[in-house]
Design an enzyme around this catalytic site. Structure first.
Site, PDB file in Angstrom:
ATOM      1  N   PHE A 206      81.173 -26.367 -12.614  1.00  0.00           N
ATOM      2  CA  PHE A 206      80.500 -25.653 -11.519  1.00  0.00           C
ATOM      3  C   PHE A 206      81.446 -24.570 -11.026  1.00  0.00           C
ATOM      4  CE2 PHE A 206      79.094 -24.376  -7.431  1.00  0.00           C
ATOM      5  CZ  PHE A 206      77.721 -24.485  -7.457  1.00  0.00           C
ATOM      6  N   ASP A 315      90.003 -22.908 -11.781  1.00  0.00           N
ATOM      7  CA  ASP A 315      89.162 -22.842 -10.586  1.00  0.00           C
ATOM      8  C   ASP A 315      89.558 -23.982  -9.643  1.00  0.00           C
ATOM      9  OD1 ASP A 315      87.262 -22.810  -8.645  1.00  0.00           O
ATOM     10  OD2 ASP A 315      85.528 -22.914  -9.997  1.00  0.00           O
ATOM     11  N   LYS A 346      86.899 -22.978   0.024  1.00  0.00           N
ATOM     12  CA  LYS A 346      86.748 -24.282   0.694  1.00  0.00           C
ATOM     13  C   LYS A 346      87.900 -24.581   1.664  1.00  0.00           C
ATOM     14  CE  LYS A 346      83.591 -26.381  -2.565  1.00  0.00           C
ATOM     15  NZ  LYS A 346      82.329 -26.862  -2.034  1.00  0.00           N
TER      16      LYS A 346
HETATM   17  O1  PSZ Z   1      75.229 -26.772  -4.687  1.00  0.00           O
HETATM   18  C1  PSZ Z   1      76.124 -25.919  -4.520  1.00  0.00           C
HETATM   19  O2  PSZ Z   1      75.939 -24.697  -4.569  1.00  0.00           O
HETATM   20  C2  PSZ Z   1      77.502 -26.382  -4.304  1.00  0.00           C
HETATM   21  S1  PSZ Z   1      77.803 -27.892  -3.772  1.00  0.00           S
HETATM   22  C3  PSZ Z   1      79.460 -27.674  -3.876  1.00  0.00           C
HETATM   23  C4  PSZ Z   1      79.790 -26.477  -4.339  1.00  0.00           C
HETATM   24  C5  PSZ Z   1      78.667 -25.721  -4.556  1.00  0.00           C
HETATM   25  N1  PSZ Z   1      81.059 -26.115  -4.619  1.00  0.00           N
HETATM   26  C6  PSZ Z   1      81.436 -24.794  -4.777  1.00  0.00           C
HETATM   27  C7  PSZ Z   1      82.362 -24.379  -5.862  1.00  0.00           C
HETATM   28  C8  PSZ Z   1      83.180 -25.286  -6.562  1.00  0.00           C
HETATM   29  O3  PSZ Z   1      83.180 -26.590  -6.260  1.00  0.00           O
HETATM   30  C9  PSZ Z   1      84.003 -24.814  -7.592  1.00  0.00           C
HETATM   31  C10 PSZ Z   1      84.894 -25.746  -8.343  1.00  0.00           C
HETATM   32  N2  PSZ Z   1      83.998 -23.502  -7.909  1.00  0.00           N
HETATM   33  C11 PSZ Z   1      83.237 -22.619  -7.249  1.00  0.00           C
HETATM   34  C12 PSZ Z   1      82.412 -23.004  -6.226  1.00  0.00           C
HETATM   35  C13 PSZ Z   1      81.593 -21.993  -5.509  1.00  0.00           C
HETATM   36  O4  PSZ Z   1      82.007 -21.852  -4.195  1.00  0.00           O
HETATM   37  P1  PSZ Z   1      80.997 -21.284  -3.089  1.00  0.00           P
HETATM   38  O5  PSZ Z   1      79.963 -22.334  -2.855  1.00  0.00           O
HETATM   39  O6  PSZ Z   1      81.871 -20.987  -1.926  1.00  0.00           O
HETATM   40  O7  PSZ Z   1      80.412 -20.036  -3.676  1.00  0.00           O
END
Ligand code: PSZ
Length: 488
Positions: A206, A315, A346
């Site tokens: 992810f 990441d 985060k």
């Molecule tokens: O469902 C979702 O969109 C979620 S639930 C948890 C996340 C996203 N995590 C974000 C995340 C991450 O865990 C890793 C390893 N890389 C990138 C991201 C993206 O971060 P945001 O959400 O800030 O764009």
């Protein structure tokens, strides 16, 4: 008010400041307290109101953030939950930490918030010093460059862009000589100006939901369906058998299988179409099910990247800033040299990425957006790092993590048909249930009993407490989980 046993000087002044602001920080409750059904009537009513304005089906509970404190989340119905999910792992010091409240109790901080600057055009005079003293002071080893960004996904996308710029500059032999053909073709999204290059990611990964990032996300279809995507390759990520120490041979072979596939894909793509410029990987795959891989896997992956001239992007959006017991998750891997780019967000409270001078684009205005981060967030992050040092929070994570993991292993023995595959580092832990249905029941029952947990992958429950989660919180969690498993 907040009660702290041995109060260091700086914490005292912080408490004085918070008091002078007449901000009341309630004491952390002794234990969870749930008085209504979950979600309670107020949350349900608010949900239907919100749902009439936007698609809000992902909303679980409404928070009463004025009254949340430490490791406890208070919902709109007044229920107090021990929070082991912390806003999808994004709250480093729990709720209403006095140092963070105090950080904005001065006019410089308030003015930073109000006069939010476009950081890559009109940065404040103290910006270079702030980047050095705050962010670079905690950078992974040998990473001398940093960019701040708005969120995780855009941190990943800008890291990908840096990798593409680097790759093309290598191909050109000089960073400056764009041809007229390149300049024209990039405007119609065609090669050579928009080159056929790829970022490779792993099954279960992810990396966010913005378009470039989404093409590398491989965890669930709900993230991706109906969106056009780049035709970028995907490699298998190890799926280990547990317990690790009893399955070393299988797991080593699993590493080998995945690494061979990585090499094969890089080789094929280089020879036929769309070469891979970068590989992106999480130190522990998070949304995709808390899948871990060995230090040897990551060491070999880096070696392959170096041999093939491919950038390695780690990441650390979810693993960064301490939850594994080290500041950066990849510090567990003893990599012989630093990765090329490391993304964060985060718990770091600002998005961004670290890199080396080798990856600095030759021209300005290529890694850019209006705000490009938020100086107000660095004021908070400075306090987070101070708390990590003064409150020895990495040790706290290691100790609480040990209690949690040992306790989960005990429960795994006691309730072997309900929980299995206990895994992770620090408090960044997870376990599986036999089916998604059992997993969801455990998670719901935890909630009814005052524990806010998270799920991931197909049938896993994950723990993502704040860095201030201590052994006593771990024991409360384990007691409630035992009760839930007993009554399953
Ligand atoms: O469902 C979702 O969109 C979620 S639930 C948890 C996340 C996203 N995590 C974000 C995340 C991450 O865990 C890793 C390893 N890389 C990138 C991201 C993206 O971060 P945001 O959400 O800030 O764009």
């Amino acid at each position: 008010m907040f009660r702290i046993k041995k109060v260091p000087e700086n914490v005292l002044s912080v408490i004085k400041l918070v008091r002078s602001m007449s901000v009341t920080v309630p004491k952390e409750p002794e234990k969870p307290s749930v008085k209504t059904s979950v979600p309670g009537p107020k949350s349900l009513q608010l949900l239907s109101e919100l749902n009439s304005i936007q698609q809000a089906q992902s909303v679980q509970l409404f928070g009463d953030y004025d009254n949340c404190t430490g490791n406890y989340f208070v919902d709109a119905d007044g229920n107090q939950f021990l929070d082991v999910f912390t806003q999808i792992s994004s709250s480093p010091l729990g709720y209403n930490h006095p140092a963070l409240l105090a950080a904005y109790a001065n006019s410089h901080a308030l003015k930073s918030l109000i006069n939010r600057s476009a950081l890559l055009v009109f940065p404040p005079a103290d910006w270079p010093e702030k980047l050095k003293k705050i962010l670079l002071a905690k950078a992974p080893h040998c990473m001398t460059n940093v960019y701040t960004m708005m969120c995780g996904a855009c941190s990943l996308e800008n890291a990908y862009k840096c990798a593409f710029f680097w790759y093309r500059a290598k191909q050109r032999g000089s960073k400056l000589d764009f041809t007229p053909e390149e300049l024209n073709t990039c405007m119609v999204n065609q090669p050579p100006g928009s080159p056929d290059l790829a970022v490779m990611s792993f099954w279960g990964a992810f990396h966010g939901r913005a378009f470039g990032a989404l093409s590398t996300t491989r965890s669930k279809w709900i993230h991706k369906i109906d969106c056009p995507a780049f035709d970028w390759p995907v490699a298998p990520f190890p799926r280990y058998q547990y317990p690790l120490h009893e399955n070393q041979l299988y797991n080593r072979q699993e590493d080998q299988r995945c690494l061979e596939e990585v090499s094969k894909i890089l080789d094929t793509r280089l020879r036929c179409c769309r070469p891979v410029a970068a590989i992106v990987v999480e130190p522990i795959q998070s949304e995709g099910g808390d899948n871990e891989a060995s230090p040897e896997f990551f060491q070999c992956l880096q070696q392959i990247c170096k041999q093939m001239g491919v950038a390695l992007i780690i990441d650390e959006v979810q693993t960064g800033c301490g939850p594994t017991g080290k500041m950066w998750g990849h510090e567990h891997f003893n990599l012989p040299s630093p990765p090329d780019l490391v993304t964060f967000s985060k718990k770091m409270l600002t998005g961004g990425f670290f890199t080396t001078s080798e990856f600095k684009p030759a021209q300005g205005y290529r890694i850019f957006n209006t705000w490009s981060g938020d100086p107000g967030k660095l004021i908070l992050l400075d306090e987070v790092f101070r708390a990590i040092e003064h409150e020895k929070l990495l040790t706290t994570v290691q100790q609480a993590g040990k209690v949690l993991k040992n306790g989960l292993h005990e429960l795994e023995k006691e309730f072997s048909t309900a929980i299995m595959r206990v895994r992770g580092r620090g408090t960044f832990l997870a376990f599986c249930s036999p089916t998604a249905k059992v997993r969801d029941k455990i998670n719901n029952d935890l909630r009814k009993n005052g524990v806010l947990g998270g799920i991931c992958g197909e049938k896993s429950i994950r723990l993502r407490p704040a860095l201030i989660f201590k052994e006593r919180h771990a024991n409360i969690y384990l007691d409630i989980l035992r009760k839930v498993l007993k009554n399953l």
